[in-house]
Design a protein around this motif. Sequence first.
Motif, short mmCIF file in Angstrom:
data_model
loop_
_atom_site.label_atom_id
_atom_site.label_comp_id
_atom_site.label_asym_id
_atom_site.label_seq_id
_atom_site.Cartn_x
_atom_site.Cartn_y
_atom_site.Cartn_z
N CYS A 178 -8.39 -6.81 15.05
CA CYS A 178 -8.07 -7.26 14.04
C CYS A 178 -9.04 -7.37 13.11
O CYS A 178 -10.19 -8.07 13.48
N ILE A 179 -9.10 -6.89 11.91
CA ILE A 179 -10.34 -6.93 11.06
C ILE A 179 -9.62 -7.84 9.71
O ILE A 179 -8.70 -7.57 9.01
N VAL A 180 -10.64 -8.76 9.36
CA VAL A 180 -10.56 -9.58 7.96
C VAL A 180 -11.41 -8.86 7.23
O VAL A 180 -12.62 -8.85 7.18
N LEU A 181 -10.83 -8.54 5.81
CA LEU A 181 -11.60 -7.74 4.97
C LEU A 181 -11.56 -8.70 3.72
O LEU A 181 -11.05 -9.64 3.43
N SER A 182 -12.83 -8.61 2.98
CA SER A 182 -13.26 -9.57 1.89
C SER A 182 -12.12 -9.25 0.84
O SER A 182 -11.63 -8.34 0.81
N PRO A 183 -12.07 -10.33 -0.09
CA PRO A 183 -11.24 -10.47 -1.14
C PRO A 183 -11.32 -9.04 -2.17
O PRO A 183 -10.56 -9.06 -2.76
N ASN A 184 -12.54 -8.47 -2.22
CA ASN A 184 -12.86 -7.46 -3.13
C ASN A 184 -12.57 -6.14 -2.36
O ASN A 184 -12.85 -5.07 -3.25
N PHE A 185 -11.88 -6.07 -1.30
CA PHE A 185 -11.62 -4.77 -0.86
C PHE A 185 -10.43 -4.27 -1.46
O PHE A 185 -9.46 -4.81 -1.92
N LYS A 186 -10.81 -3.10 -1.68
CA LYS A 186 -9.62 -2.21 -2.75
C LYS A 186 -9.28 -0.84 -1.74
O LYS A 186 -10.01 -0.22 -1.23
N LEU A 187 -7.60 -0.59 -1.58
CA LEU A 187 -7.43 0.46 -0.76
C LEU A 187 -7.74 1.77 -1.91
O LEU A 187 -7.08 1.63 -2.92
N THR A 188 -8.31 2.78 -1.35
CA THR A 188 -8.50 3.86 -2.34
C THR A 188 -7.62 4.79 -2.38
O THR A 188 -7.45 5.70 -3.22
N ASP A 189 -6.59 5.12 -1.12
CA ASP A 189 -5.70 5.99 -1.36
C ASP A 189 -4.57 5.49 -0.64
O ASP A 189 -4.18 5.11 0.66
N GLU A 190 -3.57 5.29 -1.41
CA GLU A 190 -2.37 4.87 -1.10
C GLU A 190 -1.40 5.76 -0.12
O GLU A 190 -0.32 5.23 0.65
#
Length: 122
Positions: A69-81
Motif C-alpha cells: 500500500c503506497i501513500v502518495l503526497s497531496p501534490n501527486f497528479k495522475l498523468t494518464d486517465e
Amino acid sequence: MHRINSKHGGYVAFGGNPKGGKITGRGTIKTGNLDFENVYFVRELKFNLFSVSQMCDKMNSVLFNDTECIVLSPNFKLTDESHVLLKVPKKNNMYSIDLKNIVPKEGLTYLFAKATSDESKL
C-alpha cells in the motif's frame, strides 16, 4: 519515534463486536514523511491498522497493489486517465460501490459480497 499518552476510554469495534477492543492510549506516530495523529492503542488488536479514509482526508492519495500500500503526497497528479479502471466516490467516510452503475472494463477482475448498507459500514 512514537508517543502514546495516557488518555483512556472508548472502544474500537472489530470482528462484529461493537466493543471489540478497549482504547487504553492515544498518541502520535511520527515517520520520516508522514505523521499519524490520534492513534489508538488497543491491546486486543494483533496488527497495526490505519484508516485509508483518514489518509485521504489529509489530501493524500492511497494506492494498493498485490504487494504493498503506497501513500502518495497531496501534490501527486495522475498523468494518464486511461489507467483508471474504476472510480468509487467517497460517501459517509466510506467508499461504496453501486453495482447498478458498474460496467467492467477489460482487465478488471472483481469480487463483491452482497451486504446491507449497515453491514457494509462494519
